[in-house]
Design a protein around this motif. Sequence first.
Motif: not given
Length: 292
Positions: A192-194, A217-218, A223-228
């Motif tokens: 859902g985020v991705t 920064p990511v 990468r951002v989805a997995r990080f958050l």
Amino acid sequence: MTGPGDGPLAAFGRHRGLLFRLAYDILGSVADVEDVLQDTWLRWAGVEHDLVADPRAYLARIVTRQALNRLRSTARARETYPGPWLPEPLPSGSGADDQVLRTDDVSVAMLLVLETLSPEERAVFVLREAFDVGYEEIAGILDRPAATVRQIAHRARAHVRARRPRFTVPPERARRVAEAFVGATLGGDLDGVTALLAPDVVSVSDGGGRVSAARHPVHGRDRVARFLVGLTRYPMPGGGPEFGVFNGLPGVLLRAGDAVDTAFLVEVSDVDGADLVTAVYAVRNPDKLAHL
């Protein structure tokens, strides 16, 4: 000139919102702005007010000079700041002074662009573009020739134009996407985020060396989805997310007890006809959250 009954305190109070916004556009720091306004008031209180033809212009001159002095004095600290630097989130929208918080020039993305200007370029750009102050008046404020001010303004405009943030969507559309995005993130829904992220999305975190935060920064959707989503594995004490509008962007406050632990600001833009998250700004430095 100031009229009967229009004392220095009344004149200062009448223009305080404008002065706050002017200083904030130059500094991006609520704490620094409050110090600048305090210094401005002390200087204003010592003026022969009957000789001041235009209190608004006079106060704007004082606050600009004080903000420039503060910006120059903190330049070294910003250069050595641990990790990414983000402006202090400023509440806007319902209940806020719209004159103070025009969203086009206090957005996080725009303030980060202004950070790349020299102090003098930044002051000229803010005065000219955000407040429509004439070149002659800016020249008087900065004690520079008008021709020089025009050159500085041209250079600053070109610099900002080359780095100006992409077109963001109207507030209501941005709020819907942001709420769905925050819900998916806090629910650990990676897919859902991705789906709500732009391919070139960036996540920027500011812990100021005081608390844990990503030091760089990511970039990129995956990468951002997995990080958050990974952050949700570490729940914090406190109530649920508090939605609001900060710097013209939809955002959410997360608390640890009574204190704000993190302010997330979500930038939503039109990407090939779809409303997607193009940037996530996470402010965690406690010094930048105390006013919230």
